[in-house]
Scaffold this motif. Structure first.
Motif, short mmCIF file in Angstrom:
data_model
loop_
_atom_site.label_atom_id
_atom_site.label_comp_id
_atom_site.label_asym_id
_atom_site.label_seq_id
_atom_site.Cartn_x
_atom_site.Cartn_y
_atom_site.Cartn_z
N LEU A 1 -58.01 -48.78 17.13
CA LEU A 1 -58.40 -49.64 18.05
C LEU A 1 -57.33 -50.06 19.14
CD1 LEU A 1 -61.04 -51.35 18.86
CD2 LEU A 1 -60.23 -53.42 17.51
N HIS A 2 -56.35 -50.07 18.35
CA HIS A 2 -54.85 -50.51 19.49
C HIS A 2 -54.78 -49.17 20.36
CE1 HIS A 2 -50.66 -51.11 20.23
NE2 HIS A 2 -50.99 -52.42 19.60
N GLN A 3 -54.22 -49.60 21.56
CA GLN A 3 -54.11 -48.72 22.57
C GLN A 3 -52.71 -47.82 22.17
OE1 GLN A 3 -54.35 -51.76 22.88
NE2 GLN A 3 -53.44 -52.52 24.61
N ALA B 1 -58.16 -56.34 13.18
CA ALA B 1 -58.90 -55.08 12.80
C ALA B 1 -58.07 -54.33 11.80
CB ALA B 1 -59.28 -54.23 14.20
N TRP B 2 -58.59 -53.74 10.82
CA TRP B 2 -57.60 -52.82 9.92
C TRP B 2 -57.61 -51.55 10.38
CZ3 TRP B 2 -54.84 -55.46 6.50
CH2 TRP B 2 -55.45 -56.88 6.23
N ASP B 3 -56.97 -51.53 11.47
CA ASP B 3 -56.49 -50.04 12.06
C ASP B 3 -55.25 -49.66 11.49
OD1 ASP B 3 -54.81 -51.01 14.00
OD2 ASP B 3 -55.97 -50.09 15.36
N ALA B 4 -54.79 -48.33 11.90
CA ALA B 4 -53.52 -47.90 11.22
C ALA B 4 -52.37 -48.55 11.94
CB ALA B 4 -53.48 -46.36 11.53
N ARG B 5 -52.28 -48.98 13.18
CA ARG B 5 -51.23 -49.50 13.86
C ARG B 5 -50.99 -50.83 13.29
NH1 ARG B 5 -48.26 -49.73 18.53
NH2 ARG B 5 -47.56 -47.81 18.28
N ILE B 6 -52.19 -51.77 13.23
CA ILE B 6 -51.94 -53.05 12.81
C ILE B 6 -51.67 -53.27 11.38
CG2 ILE B 6 -53.23 -55.37 12.75
CD1 ILE B 6 -55.01 -54.27 15.03
N THR B 7 -52.44 -52.45 10.64
CA THR B 7 -52.08 -52.44 9.14
C THR B 7 -50.48 -52.21 8.97
OG1 THR B 7 -54.02 -51.82 8.84
CG2 THR B 7 -52.93 -51.81 7.04
N PRO C 1 -59.87 -62.03 23.06
CA PRO C 1 -60.65 -61.91 24.30
C PRO C 1 -60.54 -60.63 24.98
CG PRO C 1 -58.31 -62.84 24.98
CD PRO C 1 -58.38 -62.73 23.38
N THR C 2 -59.81 -59.41 24.39
CA THR C 2 -60.08 -58.00 25.05
C THR C 2 -60.85 -57.25 24.18
OG1 THR C 2 -57.68 -58.14 24.25
CG2 THR C 2 -58.22 -57.72 26.61
N TRP C 3 -60.28 -57.22 22.83
CA TRP C 3 -61.26 -56.43 21.98
C TRP C 3 -62.34 -57.03 21.55
CZ3 TRP C 3 -56.44 -55.31 18.43
CH2 TRP C 3 -55.44 -54.42 18.76
N ILE D 1 -69.75 -55.10 18.68
CA ILE D 1 -69.20 -54.15 19.65
C ILE D 1 -67.64 -54.67 20.03
CG2 ILE D 1 -69.23 -53.50 22.22
CD1 ILE D 1 -71.71 -52.32 20.46
N LEU D 2 -66.77 -53.76 19.73
CA LEU D 2 -65.54 -53.88 20.25
C LEU D 2 -65.19 -53.17 21.37
CD1 LEU D 2 -63.60 -54.05 16.67
CD2 LEU D 2 -64.43 -56.10 17.95
N ALA D 3 -64.52 -53.77 22.54
CA ALA D 3 -63.87 -52.86 23.41
C ALA D 3 -62.62 -52.43 22.95
CB ALA D 3 -63.69 -53.87 24.65
N LYS D 4 -62.14 -51.15 23.43
CA LYS D 4 -61.22 -50.50 23.18
C LYS D 4 -60.29 -50.20 24.74
CE LYS D 4 -58.97 -46.13 21.34
NZ LYS D 4 -57.77 -46.62 21.31
N HIS D 5 -59.18 -50.77 24.58
CA HIS D 5 -58.41 -51.00 25.91
C HIS D 5 -57.58 -49.40 25.97
CE1 HIS D 5 -55.37 -52.25 28.73
NE2 HIS D 5 -56.46 -52.44 29.41
N ASP D 6 -57.36 -48.96 27.06
CA ASP D 6 -56.50 -47.79 27.31
C ASP D 6 -55.08 -48.28 27.70
OD1 ASP D 6 -56.49 -48.27 29.81
OD2 ASP D 6 -57.87 -46.73 30.30
N GLU D 7 -54.23 -47.37 27.70
CA GLU D 7 -53.00 -47.70 27.95
C GLU D 7 -52.27 -47.95 29.46
OE1 GLU D 7 -54.12 -44.79 27.41
OE2 GLU D 7 -52.74 -43.06 27.51
#
Lengths: 77, 142, 235
Positions: free
Chosen positions: C179-181, C120-126, C113-115, B120-126
């Motif tokens: 995953l990135h906000q 994560a291989w998401d679009a922003r980070i990649t 600590p947050t995610w 489970i990963l938490a997705k943070h909002d802006e």
């Protein structure tokens, strides 16, 4: 207060490691850049010093960069 | 006006840029489903290929009042406010995991409505604000 | 009219600007750090880990901005052959690479600590990783190819192609599920970050920009001296 600042509800290790890492990298990078600059300034000044008297005069008169580097170099050493 | 050489170089660069732009566009288009980091419950409902043994990620909001914790097992509902999917998971969750917050679950689909997660990963909002402000907003909403 | 752009005149100005930045830098750094680490409030959800953002976000901005500069200068240099532009882009590149890497590393330190994951291989980070790769290639071609004209051409093309990646990074959080906000600070419309957190963020940005300027000027000065040294032989 101090404890709170260091511990930060368990996030301390993450916060402090990223701040320390960033500033460490920045400091090392600054030091390296400065060192290279000083090295080049020194080499440049030595090169001017090696020139014959007339050519040295021409170089210092013609080029502001040359005269600037040469004078600051002679001041510091 | 411009020298011939300059025009030639400009044309060459434009050609290179234009062709790489098209190439990148085609690559992104064909990979578009892989670029998506997670699927929403609606995507899963609409897609034909829901192979059970493939690892996928489902993302959305944790639905209000859907979180049930029984021992080590956690059950909750992911919603995108159109469709929803029930998720079962056992293990530790990130600190930011809670109801009405973004979440991404990694695991395998059992059927279109049931998902077993192994991560489970938490997705943070802006939104960023101090806690006191959050309290004020909460009161005002009530 | 264009006297100012002669290297020797720029050189005098570089000295003055370096001295000016040196005189205010540490005071500003102290203020920015005390706001970022002590006086700013924790986030309602992330708690104190939000403080990592005060480095992460400016570093990412600098990474993007300096690549944009490099790409534009490289395109102009490729077409019009302005030697000065080459020197400038060459002096910017190492800082850009460093801050892109800092953004990636602090981002993953924040992600844990947050995610709940470092990476994560998401679009922003990649796409950000690809930016670092373009920086790396740009610097590498200039280091490895000894023929200056050829190195200049190839690195310019690399920068121009890498420029396509910049809007992809910017809009990756809107075009795809990531995953990135999404961005909190918007050029148009209201920002979703509270003023008490925006202030330290902008302060840190100012400090890091000054640091970049300092490094850039020192590197640029080194390049000018190198050229003048070669000219000396011809004098």
């Amino acid at each position: 207060m101090i404890n709170n600042l260091i511990y930060m509800d368990g996030y301390g290790i993450f916060v402090w490691s990223s701040f320390v890492l960033t500033f460490l990298v920045c400091a090392v990078f600054y030091y390296k850049t400065r060192k290279t600059l000083k090295k080049y300034e020194k080499e440049f000044a030595i090169e001017i010093e090696k020139l014959s008297v007339e050519r040295k005069k021409i170089a210092l008169e013609k080029s502001k960069v040359a005269s600037k580097v040469f004078s600051t170099y002679n001041k510091t050493f | 006006m411009l020298p011939k050489k300059v025009k030639k170089r400009a044309a060459l660069l434009t050609a290179i840029l234009f062709s790489s732009l098209i190439a990148i566009f085609i690559i992104l288009k064909t990979l578009s489903s892989n670029i998506l980091y997670f699927k929403s419950p609606t995507d899963i409902k609409n897609s034909q290929d829901n192979s059970i043994n493939k690892k996928i990620r489902v993302g959305g909001m944790v639905k209000k009042n859907s979180l049930i914790i029984s021992g080590a097992e956690i059950k909750f509902t992911i919603t995108d406010f159109k469709n929803e999917i029930r998720v079962s998971y056992s293990g530790t969750v990130p600190n930011l995991f809670s109801e009405e917050k973004g979440v991404v679950a990694e695991g395998k689909l059992q059927d279109k409505k049931y998902f077993i997660a192994d991560r489970i990963l938490a997705k943070h909002d802006e939104n960023y604000m101090p806690p006191e402000l959050k309290e004020i907003i909460k009161k005002n909403v009530k | 009219m264009f006297n100012f752009f002669y290297n020797s005149n720029i050189f005098i100005w570089i000295e003055r600007v370096i001295n000016f930045i040196n005189s205010i830098f540490f005071a500003l750094l102290l203020v920015a750090l005390s706001f970022a680490l002590i006086f700013s409030p924790p986030d309602y959800l992330q708690g104190d880990s939000v403080r990592i953002m005060y480095i992460h976000v400016p570093a990412a901005w600098i990474g993007l901005a300096s690549f944009t500069c490099i790409a534009l200068l490289s395109i102009l240099n490729f077409i019009f052959k302005v030697k000065n532009f080459k020197l400038i882009s060459k002096s910017i590149a190492p800082i850009g690479l460093m801050f892109t890497c800092i953004a990636l590393v602090t981002g993953s330190i924040w992600g844990q600590p947050t995610w709940g994951t470092f990476w994560a291989w998401d679009a922003r980070i990649t796409s950000m990783l690809i930016l670092a790769l373009f920086y790396f290639l740009f610097i590498l071609t200039q280091k490895l190819i000894s023929d200056e004209d050829k190195a200049n051409k190839i690195s310019s093309i690399i920068a121009a192609v890498g420029f396509i990646n910049i809007p992809i990074i910017k809009y990756s959080v809107e075009w795809w599920n990531t995953l990135h906000q999404p961005a909190s600070i918007k050029i148009t419309g209201t920002s979703t970050i509270h003023a008490s957190m925006l202030m330290p963020l902008l302060l840190m940005f100012l400090v890091l920009i000054l640091y970049c300027a300092l490094i850039f000027l020192m590197k640029y000065k080194t390049e000018i001296i190198r050229i003048k040294k070669n000219n000396l032989k011809r004098l």
